[in-house]
Design a protein around this motif. Structure first.
Motif, PDB file in Angstrom:
ATOM      1  N   LYS A 154      29.414 -17.738  11.865  1.00  0.00           N
ATOM      2  CA  LYS A 154      30.048 -17.522  10.568  1.00  0.00           C
ATOM      3  C   LYS A 154      31.343 -18.328  10.541  1.00  0.00           C
ATOM      4  CE  LYS A 154      32.083 -13.911   7.731  1.00  0.00           C
ATOM      5  NZ  LYS A 154      32.458 -12.496   7.684  1.00  0.00           N
ATOM      6  N   ILE A 155      31.533 -19.083   9.446  1.00  0.00           N
ATOM      7  CA  ILE A 155      32.777 -19.835   9.295  1.00  0.00           C
ATOM      8  C   ILE A 155      33.877 -18.850   8.933  1.00  0.00           C
ATOM      9  CG2 ILE A 155      33.979 -21.597   7.944  1.00  0.00           C
ATOM     10  CD1 ILE A 155      31.264 -22.989   7.606  1.00  0.00           C
ATOM     11  N   MET A 156      34.901 -18.810   9.767  1.00  0.00           N
ATOM     12  CA  MET A 156      36.035 -17.908   9.536  1.00  0.00           C
ATOM     13  C   MET A 156      37.035 -18.546   8.567  1.00  0.00           C
ATOM     14  SD  MET A 156      34.989 -15.384  11.205  1.00  0.00           S
ATOM     15  CE  MET A 156      36.367 -14.285  11.137  1.00  0.00           C
ATOM     16  N   PHE A 157      37.337 -19.828   8.804  1.00  0.00           N
ATOM     17  CA  PHE A 157      38.182 -20.545   7.845  1.00  0.00           C
ATOM     18  C   PHE A 157      38.075 -22.051   8.060  1.00  0.00           C
ATOM     19  CE2 PHE A 157      41.216 -20.249  11.348  1.00  0.00           C
ATOM     20  CZ  PHE A 157      41.889 -21.461  11.308  1.00  0.00           C
ATOM     21  N   ILE A 158      38.369 -22.764   6.991  1.00  0.00           N
ATOM     22  CA  ILE A 158      38.450 -24.219   7.021  1.00  0.00           C
ATOM     23  C   ILE A 158      39.827 -24.579   6.480  1.00  0.00           C
ATOM     24  CG2 ILE A 158      37.559 -26.394   6.111  1.00  0.00           C
ATOM     25  CD1 ILE A 158      34.866 -25.001   5.718  1.00  0.00           C
ATOM     26  N   ARG A 159      40.503 -25.430   7.214  1.00  0.00           N
ATOM     27  CA  ARG A 159      41.833 -25.859   6.762  1.00  0.00           C
ATOM     28  C   ARG A 159      41.850 -27.386   6.774  1.00  0.00           C
ATOM     29  NH1 ARG A 159      46.268 -23.700  10.438  1.00  0.00           N
ATOM     30  NH2 ARG A 159      45.193 -25.084  11.877  1.00  0.00           N
ATOM     31  N   ALA A 160      42.215 -27.970   5.662  1.00  0.00           N
ATOM     32  CA  ALA A 160      42.326 -29.424   5.561  1.00  0.00           C
ATOM     33  C   ALA A 160      43.743 -29.767   5.124  1.00  0.00           C
ATOM     34  CB  ALA A 160      41.313 -29.961   4.556  1.00  0.00           C
ATOM     35  N   ARG A 161      44.253 -30.804   5.703  1.00  0.00           N
ATOM     36  CA  ARG A 161      45.605 -31.230   5.323  1.00  0.00           C
ATOM     37  C   ARG A 161      45.698 -32.751   5.428  1.00  0.00           C
ATOM     38  NH1 ARG A 161      45.181 -28.498   9.564  1.00  0.00           N
ATOM     39  NH2 ARG A 161      45.636 -29.260  11.613  1.00  0.00           N
ATOM     40  N   GLU A 162      46.506 -33.320   4.567  1.00  0.00           N
ATOM     41  CA  GLU A 162      46.719 -34.753   4.613  1.00  0.00           C
ATOM     42  C   GLU A 162      47.731 -35.043   5.713  1.00  0.00           C
ATOM     43  OE1 GLU A 162      47.422 -38.351   1.517  1.00  0.00           O
ATOM     44  OE2 GLU A 162      48.829 -36.687   1.338  1.00  0.00           O
ATOM     45  N   ILE A 163      47.387 -35.993   6.559  1.00  0.00           N
ATOM     46  CA  ILE A 163      48.310 -36.450   7.590  1.00  0.00           C
ATOM     47  C   ILE A 163      48.391 -37.965   7.479  1.00  0.00           C
ATOM     48  CG2 ILE A 163      47.835 -34.507   9.147  1.00  0.00           C
ATOM     49  CD1 ILE A 163      46.086 -36.460  10.798  1.00  0.00           C
ATOM     50  N   PHE A 164      49.252 -38.571   8.260  1.00  0.00           N
ATOM     51  CA  PHE A 164      49.415 -40.018   8.233  1.00  0.00           C
ATOM     52  C   PHE A 164      49.184 -40.577   9.626  1.00  0.00           C
ATOM     53  CE2 PHE A 164      51.631 -38.260   4.680  1.00  0.00           C
ATOM     54  CZ  PHE A 164      51.274 -39.107   3.652  1.00  0.00           C
ATOM     55  N   ASP A 165      48.415 -41.671   9.696  1.00  0.00           N
ATOM     56  CA  ASP A 165      48.144 -42.274  10.992  1.00  0.00           C
ATOM     57  C   ASP A 165      49.361 -43.071  11.458  1.00  0.00           C
ATOM     58  OD1 ASP A 165      48.096 -44.748   9.699  1.00  0.00           O
ATOM     59  OD2 ASP A 165      45.930 -44.960   9.807  1.00  0.00           O
ATOM     60  N   SER A 166      49.231 -43.741  12.585  1.00  0.00           N
ATOM     61  CA  SER A 166      50.364 -44.453  13.173  1.00  0.00           C
ATOM     62  C   SER A 166      50.888 -45.596  12.304  1.00  0.00           C
ATOM     63  CB  SER A 166      49.972 -45.003  14.547  1.00  0.00           C
ATOM     64  OG  SER A 166      48.897 -45.927  14.420  1.00  0.00           O
ATOM     65  N   ARG A 167      50.087 -46.046  11.340  1.00  0.00           N
ATOM     66  CA  ARG A 167      50.514 -47.112  10.432  1.00  0.00           C
ATOM     67  C   ARG A 167      51.045 -46.569   9.108  1.00  0.00           C
ATOM     68  NH1 ARG A 167      47.159 -52.285  11.412  1.00  0.00           N
ATOM     69  NH2 ARG A 167      46.319 -51.893  13.458  1.00  0.00           N
ATOM     70  N   GLY A 168      51.067 -45.234   8.976  1.00  0.00           N
ATOM     71  CA  GLY A 168      51.536 -44.626   7.739  1.00  0.00           C
ATOM     72  C   GLY A 168      50.464 -44.452   6.687  1.00  0.00           C
ATOM     73  N   ASN A 169      49.192 -44.655   7.059  1.00  0.00           N
ATOM     74  CA  ASN A 169      48.089 -44.493   6.107  1.00  0.00           C
ATOM     75  C   ASN A 169      47.716 -43.022   5.983  1.00  0.00           C
ATOM     76  OD1 ASN A 169      47.594 -47.319   5.709  1.00  0.00           O
ATOM     77  ND2 ASN A 169      46.759 -47.331   7.765  1.00  0.00           N
ATOM     78  N   PRO A 170      47.441 -42.575   4.774  1.00  0.00           N
ATOM     79  CA  PRO A 170      47.015 -41.185   4.614  1.00  0.00           C
ATOM     80  C   PRO A 170      45.592 -40.997   5.128  1.00  0.00           C
ATOM     81  CG  PRO A 170      46.947 -42.321   2.518  1.00  0.00           C
ATOM     82  CD  PRO A 170      47.532 -43.285   3.510  1.00  0.00           C
ATOM     83  N   THR A 171      45.353 -39.884   5.759  1.00  0.00           N
ATOM     84  CA  THR A 171      44.019 -39.496   6.196  1.00  0.00           C
ATOM     85  C   THR A 171      43.946 -37.969   6.135  1.00  0.00           C
ATOM     86  OG1 THR A 171      42.336 -39.827   7.907  1.00  0.00           O
ATOM     87  CG2 THR A 171      44.591 -39.441   8.664  1.00  0.00           C
ATOM     88  N   VAL A 172      42.817 -37.400   6.392  1.00  0.00           N
ATOM     89  CA  VAL A 172      42.662 -35.950   6.309  1.00  0.00           C
ATOM     90  C   VAL A 172      42.282 -35.427   7.675  1.00  0.00           C
ATOM     91  CG1 VAL A 172      41.378 -34.058   5.258  1.00  0.00           C
ATOM     92  CG2 VAL A 172      42.008 -36.039   3.890  1.00  0.00           C
ATOM     93  N   GLU A 173      42.951 -34.379   8.084  1.00  0.00           N
ATOM     94  CA  GLU A 173      42.601 -33.667   9.316  1.00  0.00           C
ATOM     95  C   GLU A 173      42.017 -32.330   8.898  1.00  0.00           C
ATOM     96  OE1 GLU A 173      45.085 -33.575  13.142  1.00  0.00           O
ATOM     97  OE2 GLU A 173      45.683 -31.776  12.050  1.00  0.00           O
ATOM     98  N   VAL A 174      40.873 -31.971   9.492  1.00  0.00           N
ATOM     99  CA  VAL A 174      40.180 -30.743   9.107  1.00  0.00           C
ATOM    100  C   VAL A 174      39.995 -29.868  10.334  1.00  0.00           C
ATOM    101  CG1 VAL A 174      38.065 -29.781   8.130  1.00  0.00           C
ATOM    102  CG2 VAL A 174      38.971 -31.944   7.251  1.00  0.00           C
ATOM    103  N   ASP A 175      40.334 -28.574  10.205  1.00  0.00           N
ATOM    104  CA  ASP A 175      40.069 -27.567  11.227  1.00  0.00           C
ATOM    105  C   ASP A 175      38.966 -26.665  10.693  1.00  0.00           C
ATOM    106  OD1 ASP A 175      42.192 -28.471  12.836  1.00  0.00           O
ATOM    107  OD2 ASP A 175      43.611 -27.194  11.761  1.00  0.00           O
ATOM    108  N   LEU A 176      37.925 -26.486  11.480  1.00  0.00           N
ATOM    109  CA  LEU A 176      36.826 -25.600  11.125  1.00  0.00           C
ATOM    110  C   LEU A 176      36.707 -24.573  12.242  1.00  0.00           C
ATOM    111  CD1 LEU A 176      34.254 -24.863   9.490  1.00  0.00           C
ATOM    112  CD2 LEU A 176      33.042 -26.512  10.906  1.00  0.00           C
ATOM    113  N   CYS A 177      36.958 -23.316  11.926  1.00  0.00           N
ATOM    114  CA  CYS A 177      36.916 -22.251  12.928  1.00  0.00           C
ATOM    115  C   CYS A 177      35.760 -21.311  12.610  1.00  0.00           C
ATOM    116  CB  CYS A 177      38.219 -21.485  12.963  1.00  0.00           C
ATOM    117  SG  CYS A 177      39.591 -22.502  13.480  1.00  0.00           S
ATOM    118  N   THR A 178      34.938 -21.056  13.651  1.00  0.00           N
ATOM    119  CA  THR A 178      33.789 -20.165  13.496  1.00  0.00           C
ATOM    120  C   THR A 178      33.965 -18.954  14.394  1.00  0.00           C
ATOM    121  OG1 THR A 178      32.553 -21.290  15.232  1.00  0.00           O
ATOM    122  CG2 THR A 178      32.263 -22.113  12.992  1.00  0.00           C
ATOM    123  N   GLU A 179      33.108 -17.938  14.210  1.00  0.00           N
ATOM    124  CA  GLU A 179      33.119 -16.737  15.033  1.00  0.00           C
ATOM    125  C   GLU A 179      32.855 -17.096  16.466  1.00  0.00           C
ATOM    126  OE1 GLU A 179      30.201 -14.127  13.297  1.00  0.00           O
ATOM    127  OE2 GLU A 179      31.790 -12.792  12.659  1.00  0.00           O
TER     128      GLU A 179
END
Length: 169
Positions: A144-169
């Motif tokens: 069961k998926i407990m939560f999904i968290r996505a946030r915009e982060i920036f790589d070493s060159r300053g480019n936007p990208t998305v980091e996603v955490d997916l936590c299950t039971e």
């Protein structure tokens, strides 16, 4: 269709201070010089190919766009891709350097998709297995998926990208 350059902007050094010359495919890059951008004939060939395309996947700038003297190929391609995107083409920009060009020219929101994941994108198109996706595919469906968290982060060159955490039971 793969369009290869037929002319080049060359310099005697990597930087703005070198002697700049043009070369053609037949003449070759002069001894002691390096090709740092595509030339005007190549830019025109690229624009023609882009104009007739409905789907474009662009991975890798045309030249050393970070330097004013060698940005013409990348800037012209970006402008043409933005133009065809507004006319309905699907355009995917992939790879850190190409995403950096998108950011430099303020076009991230003027293409269909812009990603820093160039190598992974190409592997996906090749049909290769991506480790993160295969791990999720192999996970038991009973989790069961407990939560999904996505946030915009920036790589070493300053480019936007998305980091996603997916936590299950």
């Amino acid at each position: 269709e793969i369009v290869l350059p037929v002319d080049f902007v060359c310099s005697s050094e990597f930087g703005e201070g070198g002697k700049i010359e043009t070369a053609t495919l037949s003449s070759g890059v002069p001894e002691g010089f390096m090709g740092l951008d595509c030339g005007p004939e190549s830019i025109a060939k690229n624009a023609a190919a882009i104009a007739k395309s409905k789907t474009i996947i662009w991975n890798g700038p045309m030249g050393v766009f970070e330097m004013k003297s060698f940005e013409s190929g990348t800037k012209a391609m970006m402008d043409k891709i933005v133009e065809v995107t507004s006319a309905g083409a699907t355009t995917v920009i992939g790879g850190g350097d190409t995403a950096t060009a998108c950011k430099k020219y303020g076009t991230e929101d003027k293409v269909t998709h812009c990603s820093t994941g160039g190598g992974a994108s190409l592997e996906l198109l090749e049909g290769k297995e991506l480790p993160g996706v295969s791990t999720l595919d192999a996970a038991p469906a009973t989790n069961k998926i407990m939560f999904i968290r996505a946030r915009e982060i920036f790589d070493s060159r300053g480019n936007p990208t998305v980091e996603v955490d997916l936590c299950t039971e």
